[in-house]
Design an enzyme around this catalytic site. Sequence first.
Site, PDB file in Angstrom:
ATOM      1  CB  THR A  42      -0.928  -0.004   1.234  1.00  0.00           C
ATOM      2  OG1 THR A  42      -1.737  -1.181   1.199  1.00  0.00           O
ATOM      3  CG2 THR A  42      -1.832   1.210   1.250  1.00  0.00           C
ATOM      4  CB  ALA A  48       3.351  11.776  -2.267  1.00  0.00           C
ATOM      5  CG  HIS A  51      -3.931  14.430   4.186  1.00  0.00           C
ATOM      6  ND1 HIS A  51      -4.521  15.011   3.082  1.00  0.00           N
ATOM      7  CD2 HIS A  51      -3.684  13.137   3.830  1.00  0.00           C
ATOM      8  CE1 HIS A  51      -4.625  14.123   2.114  1.00  0.00           C
ATOM      9  NE2 HIS A  51      -4.119  12.969   2.537  1.00  0.00           N
ATOM     10  CB  SER A 341      -0.668  12.423   7.286  1.00  0.00           C
ATOM     11  OG  SER A 341      -0.964  12.680   5.941  1.00  0.00           O
ATOM     12  CB  CYS A 401      15.418  11.006 -17.063  1.00  0.00           C
ATOM     13  SG  CYS A 401      15.049  10.377 -18.705  1.00  0.00           S
ATOM     14  CB  CYS A 436      13.302   7.745 -20.969  1.00  0.00           C
ATOM     15  SG  CYS A 436      14.466   6.840 -19.926  1.00  0.00           S
TER      16      CYS A 436
END
Length: 476
Positions: A42, A48, A51, A341, A401, A436
């Site tokens: 999970t 991300a 809160h 959080s 990248c 990429c």
Amino acid sequence: MIQCDIVIAGAGVIGSAVARELSRFEGSIAVLEKNADVCEGTSKANSAIIHAGFDAEPGTWKAKMNVRGNEKMDKLAEELDIPFQRCGAFVVCLHEEELPKLKELYERGLANGVPGLKLLNREEALALEPNLSDAVCGALLAETSGIVCPFELTLGLAENAAMNGAQFYFETQITGLERREDGWLVKTSGEDFLTKAVVNAAGVHSDELHNLVCENKLHVASRKGEYCLLDKTAGQHVSHTIFQLPGKYGKGVLVSPTVHGNLLLGPTAADIEDREETKTTAEGLGEVLEKSALGVRNIPIRQVITSFTGLRAHEAGDDFVLGETAEGFFDAAGIESPGLSSASAIGEYLAALIAEKLQLARKENFQPIRRGVPRLHDMPAEQRKAYIEKNPAYGNIICRCEQVSEGEILDAIHGVLGAKTLDGVKRRTRAGMGRCQSGFCSPRVMELLARELSLDLREIRKNEKGSEIVLEKTRG
């Protein structure tokens, strides 16, 4: 059989947070994880967000743990060497008749003890976020809301726990629990464990463990959420996390910057039967793009570089299940949003209960400081030069990248709880997370894994068993 004081089921963000807090005490800790690495369930795929704590009903575990977890984040991020930004969050109202609901959220936040809440009219909201949609008629601003990298938070907690003595056992599936006079026999796919206490942090499977030993049964639904991630060229489209007024299935589709400079859209919300099913769908991703545009205009959707699905452990009681629910059995079940959080607060709470139960003394030598893989791209030029002079591998760029060097990948492989898979390297270094999506760097990362771990290329996996990349040699 392995004997220990505490067995923790699950090495996601909750299990890792409990392990870190328990490692402050004298006692042996075993963290059992069915997957090959931490943060494989999970915890690996979510919004991300740290809160602020205004959404949960006052007095619930969600409200209490969220607010406490938010309070702890600045110090925690500094100790664990992880990126964290208090960018703030908006909850936008799209219909004049729903403005009273925005006021209800504001008052709920005050009741939960959330600081930095403000109600904004349309003009005030647009002054802070010019790309809000034309339909926005008001907003709630939560200044203490923040963004974090869920991989780095989980890895930081787990590695710091390991530094302080916690033992992690990967690819170890719990198959049964049996109460003994002296504690619990934990049966697994490998060796069995005899322990004084068990912590259930098994995510979407937490009800299964709970129901093995507790009379009051739980039901956890696997709630699927699909996301789109946009390139860093879109990362400045908004500067706050933009929520819409919450509905039955959560806080709706958000638009948010990430700590690494991307833009995130999602999630959807649908309860599914298969607790491991993480496929994206055209319908779900279409919903993400459609609904995100309700709150934010002109989202550059052509800049989407990947999509993914996360699973949330929604318990039927709509709250976290925390505490000792059977003799020596401690639940952290039904941990959905705001679980990320709340993780450090849940760890703090359960560790205190268990330490008191087992009469564990505090360590005098607990080390709270953990350092992650150095990120050369973010360093000043002189510091980066010093690293390269000390070890030329830091000057060999593997992932163009994200500008990740060979030296950083070697650090990830040989670090505490070192990476053993492509995903393990990716989560520790970001190699393969760029535009990429590992199209160019994955063969080189595979070569480094094979060389450093003395493996054949055919043994290198993306993540779990069965995800090998190279199936056979075609020549040589």
